[in-house]
Design a protein around this motif. Structure first.
Motif, PDB file in Angstrom:
ATOM      1  N   VAL A 135      36.422  26.015  43.411  1.00  0.00           N
ATOM      2  CA  VAL A 135      37.450  26.027  44.247  1.00  0.00           C
ATOM      3  C   VAL A 135      37.193  27.336  44.943  1.00  0.00           C
ATOM      4  O   VAL A 135      37.010  28.605  44.508  1.00  0.00           O
ATOM      5  N   SER A 136      37.149  27.351  46.192  1.00  0.00           N
ATOM      6  CA  SER A 136      37.203  28.468  47.198  1.00  0.00           C
ATOM      7  C   SER A 136      38.689  28.994  47.495  1.00  0.00           C
ATOM      8  O   SER A 136      39.281  28.272  48.422  1.00  0.00           O
ATOM      9  N   ILE A 137      39.166  30.133  47.087  1.00  0.00           N
ATOM     10  CA  ILE A 137      40.538  30.735  47.354  1.00  0.00           C
ATOM     11  C   ILE A 137      40.409  31.655  48.507  1.00  0.00           C
ATOM     12  O   ILE A 137      39.567  32.708  48.278  1.00  0.00           O
ATOM     13  N   PRO A 138      40.985  31.494  49.492  1.00  0.00           N
ATOM     14  CA  PRO A 138      41.063  32.644  50.713  1.00  0.00           C
ATOM     15  C   PRO A 138      41.661  33.923  50.141  1.00  0.00           C
ATOM     16  O   PRO A 138      42.504  33.937  49.403  1.00  0.00           O
ATOM     17  N   ASN A 139      41.040  34.935  50.513  1.00  0.00           N
ATOM     18  CA  ASN A 139      41.424  36.318  49.894  1.00  0.00           C
ATOM     19  C   ASN A 139      42.931  36.583  50.337  1.00  0.00           C
ATOM     20  O   ASN A 139      43.530  37.175  49.518  1.00  0.00           O
ATOM     21  N   ALA A 140      43.250  36.127  51.644  1.00  0.00           N
ATOM     22  CA  ALA A 140      44.858  36.302  52.052  1.00  0.00           C
ATOM     23  C   ALA A 140      45.653  35.590  50.918  1.00  0.00           C
ATOM     24  O   ALA A 140      46.700  36.080  50.498  1.00  0.00           O
ATOM     25  N   VAL A 141      45.339  34.665  50.483  1.00  0.00           N
ATOM     26  CA  VAL A 141      46.081  33.678  49.563  1.00  0.00           C
ATOM     27  C   VAL A 141      46.110  34.523  47.934  1.00  0.00           C
ATOM     28  O   VAL A 141      47.137  34.429  47.410  1.00  0.00           O
ATOM     29  N   LEU A 142      44.993  35.235  47.729  1.00  0.00           N
ATOM     30  CA  LEU A 142      44.883  35.754  46.622  1.00  0.00           C
ATOM     31  C   LEU A 142      46.028  37.149  46.503  1.00  0.00           C
ATOM     32  O   LEU A 142      46.715  37.599  45.740  1.00  0.00           O
ATOM     33  N   VAL A 143      45.843  37.857  47.710  1.00  0.00           N
ATOM     34  CA  VAL A 143      46.606  38.855  47.892  1.00  0.00           C
ATOM     35  C   VAL A 143      48.284  38.441  47.558  1.00  0.00           C
ATOM     36  O   VAL A 143      49.057  39.337  47.187  1.00  0.00           O
ATOM     37  N   GLY A 144      48.594  37.375  48.167  1.00  0.00           N
ATOM     38  CA  GLY A 144      49.955  36.796  48.157  1.00  0.00           C
ATOM     39  C   GLY A 144      50.141  36.115  47.032  1.00  0.00           C
ATOM     40  O   GLY A 144      51.542  35.562  47.014  1.00  0.00           O
ATOM     41  N   SER A 145      49.512  36.056  45.914  1.00  0.00           N
ATOM     42  CA  SER A 145      49.808  35.094  44.825  1.00  0.00           C
ATOM     43  C   SER A 145      49.811  36.132  43.580  1.00  0.00           C
ATOM     44  O   SER A 145      49.049  36.929  43.702  1.00  0.00           O
TER      45      SER A 145
END
Length: 417
Positions: free
Chosen positions: A386-396
């Motif tokens: 699963v590839s998770i965008p880094n912007a999603v990681l910062v907001g999660s």
């Protein structure tokens, strides 16, 4: 009788009108040969109209007209000039107002030059009409075409042979930059460097072939001479440009070599921290890889800024316009990518996770395989990536199951029915 009337009319027109220096000039060409530049307007007849009438008279000359020209001076009403005859046919009048005041030669010398040019045009016309001239020119052009085809075939074979010998084994020691394998790009660059000289040589061969073929026929011989002069001027201009750009290119090469040495030193230092061989207080092994990439990009950008003034053509308006356009397109098209890169730096330098940690992001649970600048790859227990965008990681909210204090154990919860 008609010829006498025409002569009297031309002489009367020359006597009735004075040349006007402000009139437009009309170059006169006969059979692609420059004869003169007409400048005088005579009795309302402009230089363009005079040139057109002279060309019509030249085309109307009979095929058996002699190749010699008779020149006679005339002075009527204070206006002097010269009349040119081809046998019994009057061809043109050259007034004193047609003389070039900037030539630096007397009017008599310019009249003689016009006479020689007309005789050259007549000689070329007679020679062009001979069948043996056309056959010889066609045979020479055909031979040149066969030689051109052979040269192009040999050039294509040599080019294909050289390109087939280029492989990635030549660049086995080329280190990756910012995690990017440059070997395919290096192979493509070498192929391009081989293709450009081949195309340039093919263009020179075609240009030379066209120049040679045009020079085999009397009518098109001036075009051949013009093409040859253009090729020589272009070659000399290119040589001057290369010589003038050599110092700047040498400086750019020195800057590139120095930057490469600095990048290699920076990569070795960061790799040592990542492997644990080097320990410093201000950098952790988890952030060494990202720091190495950032340092490489910053060093190359700094080198580009320093080398920019020394690049050939960097001061031209075209170069500046292309640079501004490229910068604008990069700015407009990379907003989302810059957001992802900055988010990736936040994730890396916050040391929220590292490769090998078991994490949970939203509904995704798995092991971190790779921390990239744009996205993070997580391997689930089912083997899915699963590839998770880094912007999603910062907001999660990120739950890291691999991080707990020494001596403690993780607590697990389950539901029992």
């Amino acid at each position: 009788m008609n010829r006498c009337l025409l002569l009297v009319l031309l002489l009367g027109l020359a006597a009735a009108a004075e040349p006007d220096a402000g009139d437009a000039h009309a170059p006169l060409q006969l059979w692609n040969r420059d004869i003169a530049v007409l400048r005088a307007t005579i009795a309302g007849v402009t230089p363009e109209q005079r040139a057109q009438r002279i060309r019509e008279r030249f085309e109307a000359l009979p095929a058996d007209a002699p190749s010699t020209v008779t020149m006679g001076a005339a002075a009527i009403g204070g206006v002097s000039g010269a009349l040119y005859y081809v046998g019994p046919h009057m061809l043109m009048a050259f007034a004193d107002g047609d003389a070039d005041p900037e030539a630096g030669t007397p009017i008599e010398a310019q009249r003689e030059q016009v006479k020689r040019q007309i005789e050259e045009a007549l000689r070329v016309r007679d020679e062009q009409r001979r069948p043996e001239t056309l056959l010889r020119g066609a045979a020479m052009a055909l031979a040149a075409t066969l030689v051109l085809a052979l040269c192009l075939w040999l050039l294509a074979r040599i080019h294909c042979r050289l390109q087939s010998r280029v492989s990635e084994r030549w660049f086995e020691r080329l280190p990756p930059i910012a995690g990017v394998d440059l070997r395919p790009a290096a192979v493509s660059s070498v192929h391009l460097l081989l293709r450009l000289p081949a195309l340039a040589l093919a263009a020179i061969l075609l240009y030379s072939w066209l120049t040679w073929c045009l020079g085999q026929f009397p009518y098109t011989m001036p075009w051949s001479h013009a093409l040859g002069r253009s090729l020589l001027r272009g070659a000399f201009a290119a040589g001057d440009s290369i010589v003038a750009a050599a110092p700047g290119l040498f400086v750019v090469l020195v800057i590139a070599l120095a930057t490469r040495l600095l990048v290699k030193a920076s990569n070795a230092f960061c790799t040592g921290i990542e492997d644990g061989r080097i320990q410093v207080a201000w950098m952790q092994p988890e952030t060494a890889q990202a720091t190495r990439r950032i340092a490489s990009v910053v060093l190359w950008l700094f080198a580009l800024i320093v080398a920019y003034p020394y690049m050939p053509g960097s001061s031209t308006e075209a170069f500046k316009g292309v640079s501004v356009f490229a910068g604008l397109m990069l700015t407009l098209g990379s907003a989302g990518m810059v957001n992802q890169v900055m988010s990736g730096l936040v994730v890396v330098y916050a040391r929220t996770m590292k490769p090998g940690d078991m994490i949970k992001v939203g509904e995704v649970v798995g092991r971190v395989d790779e921390l990239g600048f744009l996205s993070t790859k997580v391997r689930t227990p089912m083997g899915e990536e699963v590839s998770i965008p880094n912007a999603v990681l910062v907001g999660s909210n990120i739950v890291n199951y691999s991080r707990f204090p020494a001596g403690d154990f993780p607590s697990l919860s389950t539901c029992v029915t």
